[in-house]
Design a protein around this motif. Structure first.
Motif, mmCIF file in Angstrom:
data_model
loop_
_atom_site.group_PDB
_atom_site.id
_atom_site.type_symbol
_atom_site.label_atom_id
_atom_site.label_comp_id
_atom_site.label_asym_id
_atom_site.label_seq_id
_atom_site.Cartn_x
_atom_site.Cartn_y
_atom_site.Cartn_z
ATOM 1 N N GLU A 80 0.841 -1.199 0.000
ATOM 2 C CA GLU A 80 0.000 0.000 0.000
ATOM 3 C C GLU A 80 0.877 1.249 0.000
ATOM 4 O O GLU A 80 1.818 1.361 0.795
ATOM 5 N N PRO A 81 0.585 2.196 -0.852
ATOM 6 C CA PRO A 81 1.435 3.394 -0.919
ATOM 7 C C PRO A 81 1.376 4.258 0.333
ATOM 8 O O PRO A 81 2.336 4.984 0.634
ATOM 9 N N ASP A 82 0.284 4.196 1.084
ATOM 10 C CA ASP A 82 0.144 5.039 2.279
ATOM 11 C C ASP A 82 0.219 4.221 3.567
ATOM 12 O O ASP A 82 -0.345 4.618 4.585
ATOM 13 N N ARG A 83 0.912 3.091 3.522
ATOM 14 C CA ARG A 83 0.958 2.221 4.703
ATOM 15 C C ARG A 83 1.641 2.914 5.883
ATOM 16 O O ARG A 83 1.257 2.697 7.033
ATOM 17 N N CYS A 84 2.649 3.762 5.650
ATOM 18 C CA CYS A 84 3.325 4.452 6.753
ATOM 19 C C CYS A 84 2.430 5.518 7.375
ATOM 20 O O CYS A 84 2.480 5.755 8.587
ATOM 21 N N GLU A 85 1.572 6.150 6.562
ATOM 22 C CA GLU A 85 0.666 7.168 7.077
ATOM 23 C C GLU A 85 -0.442 6.578 7.938
ATOM 24 O O GLU A 85 -1.112 7.305 8.689
ATOM 25 N N ARG A 86 -0.633 5.294 7.835
ATOM 26 C CA ARG A 86 -1.671 4.656 8.659
ATOM 27 C C ARG A 86 -1.357 4.746 10.136
ATOM 28 O O ARG A 86 -2.262 4.642 10.974
ATOM 29 N N ALA A 87 -0.110 4.943 10.490
ATOM 30 C CA ALA A 87 0.252 5.105 11.893
ATOM 31 C C ALA A 87 -0.357 6.369 12.483
ATOM 32 O O ALA A 87 -0.586 6.456 13.697
ATOM 33 N N ASP A 123 1.138 -2.355 9.016
ATOM 34 C CA ASP A 123 2.516 -2.623 8.605
ATOM 35 C C ASP A 123 3.299 -1.315 8.544
ATOM 36 O O ASP A 123 3.151 -0.523 7.604
ATOM 37 N N LEU A 124 4.150 -1.094 9.554
ATOM 38 C CA LEU A 124 4.978 0.121 9.622
ATOM 39 C C LEU A 124 6.452 -0.205 9.461
ATOM 40 O O LEU A 124 7.314 0.618 9.798
ATOM 41 N N ARG A 125 6.761 -1.345 8.920
ATOM 42 C CA ARG A 125 8.150 -1.749 8.787
ATOM 43 C C ARG A 125 8.908 -0.820 7.831
ATOM 44 O O ARG A 125 8.400 -0.459 6.763
ATOM 45 N N PHE A 126 10.105 -0.432 8.284
ATOM 46 C CA PHE A 126 11.027 0.401 7.517
ATOM 47 C C PHE A 126 10.469 1.805 7.232
ATOM 48 O O PHE A 126 10.949 2.503 6.328
ATOM 49 N N CYS A 127 9.481 2.228 7.998
ATOM 50 C CA CYS A 127 8.974 3.605 7.879
ATOM 51 C C CYS A 127 9.824 4.539 8.735
ATOM 52 O O CYS A 127 10.404 4.124 9.739
ATOM 53 N N ASP A 128 9.869 5.805 8.352
ATOM 54 C CA ASP A 128 10.703 6.792 9.045
ATOM 55 C C ASP A 128 9.808 7.838 9.704
ATOM 56 O O ASP A 128 9.120 8.601 9.016
#
Length: 282
Positions: free
Chosen positions: A134-141, A159-164
């Protein structure tokens, strides 16, 4: 002579009546004994009925479950009469219900085992799901999980793996990140106060200088994570593990942690003497 004969006749008459009375009494006693024996036989048959093949009761399609209340008095009376007429059906139904409960219990244990082994925290040594595309998977946090929380239930994996999220001071505060996959993510300097991370998998993640004050970090796997200078002030750490984690200068002021979990935490060699004293390590 006549008097003697008469007296003898009277005596004989009395003996004959006694014999007739004794004979009738014996006959009545035999009849009563026979009736009592018949009653006793009937009682034994009711108290100890002969065994009935299990197929007789298991094949009955009209058997009603025990926990189903009757709809009317007539239905209740019908059930009562059937139970009185065939007491063996109750025994066989009980055996069938017992087998059913044993099967249900076994299925429940298997399902619980499957759910437990698939949990992100317990499955530390197992293969993780593929990285989300998903392109916005890091923004889900920034939204977090909306259901589950303490039990780590979610509609789809977070899934927040490898997000900054380095130095993020507003988007993560107070969010619910239950069962989140965080391995390889970077949270250095972020404000994660009052965050809920129950059953999160944070192996190898970086949390340098992160403020976890008043957070709930229940059953989080921090194995090999970098927690240098992290602040755990008034933080719940029940069931969380820190195997091979870097804990230099981490603050554990008023931390809520169980005795067994504390003993495991105290085995971490990166804890300084001040932090060990703060935790009460022996």
């Amino acid at each position: 002579m006549s008097a003697g004969a008469h007296g003898g006749w009277i005596a004989f008459g009395r003996d004959d009546k006694k014999q007739e009375k004794w004979a009738s009494s014996s006959e009545s006693q035999r009849q009563r004994a026979k009736v009592e024996e018949e009653k006793a036989a009937e009682w034994r048959q009711c108290a100890f009925p002969p065994p009935v093949p299990l197929s007789r009761t298991r094949a009955s399609p009209t058997a009603r479950p025990r926990n189903l209340a009757p709809n009317s008095d007539s239905e209740s009376n019908a059930q009562l009469s059937s139970a009185t007429e065939e007491p063996t059906v109750v025994t066989n139904d009980f055996e069938s219900d017992s087998l059913g409960r044993m099967k249900n219990l076994a299925c429940g244990l298997i399902a619980a085992f499957a759910i437990t082994t698939c949990s992100p925290v317990i499955a530390a040594s197992q293969r993780l799901p593929p990285l989300s595309t998903e392109p916005d998977r890091c923004e889900r946090a920034f939204v977090g999980n909306t259901i589950g929380q303490a039990n780590g239930v979610y509609d789809k994996p977070l899934d927040l793996r490898f997000c900054d999220y380095e130095n993020d001071k507003s988007h993560l505060k107070g969010k619910t990140l239950s069962a989140a996959l965080m391995s390889g993510a970077k949270f250095d300097g972020a404000d994660m106060t009052e965050v809920v991370m129950s059953k999160a998998y944070a192996v190898g993640a970086s949390f340098k200088g992160v403020d976890f004050s008043n957070a709930v970090l229940d059953r989080v796997n921090f194995g090999k994570a970098n927690l240098q200078g992290a602040i755990f002030k008034n933080t719940v750490l029940s069931g969380s593990t820190f195997d091979d984690a870097q804990l230099e200068d981490a603050v554990f002021e008023d931390t809520i942690i169980g005795y067994i979990d504390l003993q495991k935490l105290c085995t971490n060699t990166t804890l300084g003497s001040d932090r060990r004293a703060e935790l009460g390590c022996k």
